[in-house]
Design an enzyme around this catalytic site. Structure first.
Site, PDB file in Angstrom:
ATOM      1  N   ASP A  60      46.753-117.049   5.555  1.00 29.07           N
ATOM      2  CA  ASP A  60      45.641-117.934   5.172  1.00 29.07           C
ATOM      3  C   ASP A  60      44.284-117.244   5.167  1.00 29.07           C
ATOM      4  OD1 ASP A  60      46.644-120.642   4.664  1.00 29.07           O
ATOM      5  OD2 ASP A  60      47.399-120.549   6.720  1.00 29.07           O
ATOM      6  N   GLU A  65      36.091-119.450   4.911  1.00 31.99           N
ATOM      7  CA  GLU A  65      35.160-120.484   5.398  1.00 31.99           C
ATOM      8  C   GLU A  65      35.510-120.988   6.791  1.00 31.99           C
ATOM      9  OE1 GLU A  65      35.637-124.598   3.780  1.00 31.99           O
ATOM     10  OE2 GLU A  65      33.486-124.542   3.615  1.00 31.99           O
ATOM     11  N   ASP A  66      36.812-121.023   7.080  1.00 36.26           N
ATOM     12  CA  ASP A  66      37.236-121.632   8.345  1.00 36.26           C
ATOM     13  C   ASP A  66      36.941-120.758   9.557  1.00 36.26           C
ATOM     14  OD1 ASP A  66      38.248-123.946   7.132  1.00 36.26           O
ATOM     15  OD2 ASP A  66      40.039-122.845   6.513  1.00 36.26           O
ATOM     16  N   ARG A  85      46.086-118.624  12.670  1.00 33.26           N
ATOM     17  CA  ARG A  85      44.908-118.156  11.936  1.00 33.26           C
ATOM     18  C   ARG A  85      43.864-117.482  12.830  1.00 33.26           C
ATOM     19  NH1 ARG A  85      42.431-121.815   7.444  1.00 33.26           N
ATOM     20  NH2 ARG A  85      41.553-119.745   7.114  1.00 33.26           N
ATOM     21  N   ARG A 130      42.198-130.045  13.283  1.00 35.52           N
ATOM     22  CA  ARG A 130      41.837-128.659  13.612  1.00 35.52           C
ATOM     23  C   ARG A 130      40.641-128.546  14.567  1.00 35.52           C
ATOM     24  NH1 ARG A 130      44.009-125.232   9.533  1.00 35.52           N
ATOM     25  NH2 ARG A 130      46.106-126.041   9.190  1.00 35.52           N
ATOM     26  N   HIS A 160      40.401-131.195   6.497  1.00 34.27           N
ATOM     27  CA  HIS A 160      39.064-130.919   7.020  1.00 34.27           C
ATOM     28  C   HIS A 160      38.049-131.946   6.511  1.00 34.27           C
ATOM     29  CE1 HIS A 160      40.433-126.478   7.134  1.00 34.27           C
ATOM     30  NE2 HIS A 160      40.261-126.841   8.388  1.00 34.27           N
ATOM     31  N   CYS A 247      36.381-123.260   0.600  1.00 30.63           N
ATOM     32  CA  CYS A 247      37.076-122.529   1.665  1.00 30.63           C
ATOM     33  C   CYS A 247      37.219-121.031   1.414  1.00 30.63           C
ATOM     34  CB  CYS A 247      38.439-123.150   1.907  1.00 30.63           C
ATOM     35  SG  CYS A 247      39.418-123.250   0.427  1.00 30.63           S
TER      36      CYS A 247
HETATM   37  C1  CIR Z   1      45.231-124.030   6.405  1.00 30.52           C
HETATM   38  O1  CIR Z   1      46.023-124.953   6.566  1.00 30.52           O
HETATM   39  O2  CIR Z   1      44.498-123.640   7.305  1.00 30.52           O
HETATM   40  C2  CIR Z   1      45.172-123.357   5.044  1.00 30.52           C
HETATM   41  N1  CIR Z   1      46.470-123.390   4.456  1.00 30.52           N
HETATM   42  C3  CIR Z   1      44.166-124.015   4.151  1.00 30.52           C
HETATM   43  C4  CIR Z   1      42.770-123.910   4.660  1.00 30.52           C
HETATM   44  C5  CIR Z   1      41.768-124.471   3.693  1.00 30.52           C
HETATM   45  N2  CIR Z   1      40.474-124.397   4.253  1.00 30.52           N
HETATM   46  C6  CIR Z   1      39.449-125.122   3.861  1.00 30.52           C
HETATM   47  O3  CIR Z   1      39.567-125.967   2.989  1.00 30.52           O
HETATM   48  N3  CIR Z   1      38.299-124.954   4.476  1.00 30.52           N
END
Ligand code: CIR
Length: 256
Positions: A60, A65-66, A85, A130, A160, A247
């Site tokens: 991922d 962004e995360d 992650r 999350r 999110h 993201c």
């Molecule tokens: C996840 O589940 O963490 C990733 N497959 C997708 C993350 C997408 N992030 C976002 O929209 N900020």
């Protein structure tokens, strides 16, 4: 100068985390081409793109962004909500260190950057699968001395906060009210996504333009009818991974 940090697509993206989506095969060459087009779109809108190397063992990791929350004064490095992650933050923190002092969150906090929507000094944070209460509290503490007001927002049935709402104009938020409790967003102009496109509320505003997935023509038409400049791009392979357009980059002003 506007900096956009991105990361190349991991060859293992098919092992990505999925929470609300069922598994669909991601076409890797297509994903790579779509990501190049995304970076090109960012450049076209004036951003200097800093593209990090792929992380082959972190499926991922393209969703940068995360892994960081950047404001003018600092970058906060979270403990991400999905354990798989968490190693993503290491190289992103390194990439951010020339631009901002870093502040690291710690357990039991969890928080994903996709849950953070900052509009001026207001910071809305999704209480999601999350991001937990300790995560929201630690972000509030990290930003307090810079006078940001952090407000928790309930997120339902989506990954999110920014899956359910995102800023599209100075005072305008694109929203799916089925996914987000909009009580905290009072005072903003709320633009509802059409019922036919419930997944369309994730848009990326850059200057006067808004980037939005081409999969959402009715939302695009709705925004254009209101005078927004829309850049539609195909992110189909990332939508399969439960991602959108915000993201895949961390965007901030280079202040010096
Ligand atoms: C996840 O589940 O963490 C990733 N497959 C997708 C993350 C997408 N992030 C976002 O929209 N900020």
């Amino acid at each position: 100068m506007l900096i956009a940090i991105t990361r190349q697509v991991s060859p293992s993206i098919n092992q990505c985390e999925l929470t609300f989506h069922t598994k669909e095969q991601i076409d890797l060459p297509k994903a790579i081409a779509q990501h190049q087009a995304y970076e090109e779109c960012l450049r076209g809108l004036g951003a200097h793109v800093v593209s990090l190397a792929a992380e082959p063992d972190l499926p991922d990791a393209v969703f940068v962004e995360d892994a960081a929350i950047v404001v003018d004064e600092l970058a906060v490095i979270p403990v991400m909500g999905a354990a798989s992650r968490r190693p993503e933050t290491e190289s992103l923190a390194r990439a951010l260190s020339p631009y901002r002092p870093l502040s690291f969150m710690h357990a039991p906090a969890t928080l994903d950057g996709g849950d953070v929507m900052r509009i001026g000094r207001r910071v809305f944070v999704g209480a999601s699968k999350r991001t937990n209460a300790a995560g929201i509290a630690q972000l509030r503490d990290a930003l307090a001395e810079f006078h940001y007001e952090v407000t928790a927002v309930e997120v339902k049935q989506c990954l999110h906060l920014k899956s359910g709402c995102s800023q599209v104009g100075r005072n305008s938020i694109l929203v799916n009210r089925e996914l987000v409790d909009v009580t905290a967003l009072a005072g903003f102009e709320l633009i509802d996504v059409p019922a036919s496109e419930p997944g369309a509320a994730n848009a990326l505003q850059i200057g006067d333009a808004v980037i939005i997935p081409s999969a959402f023509p009715e939302t695009i038409a709705r925004l254009e009818a209101r005078g927004f400049i829309v850049n539609a791009i195909n992110v189909s392979e990332f939508q399969k991974a439960e991602g959108g357009v915000t993201c895949k980059s961390v965007i901030f002003n280079h202040l010096s």
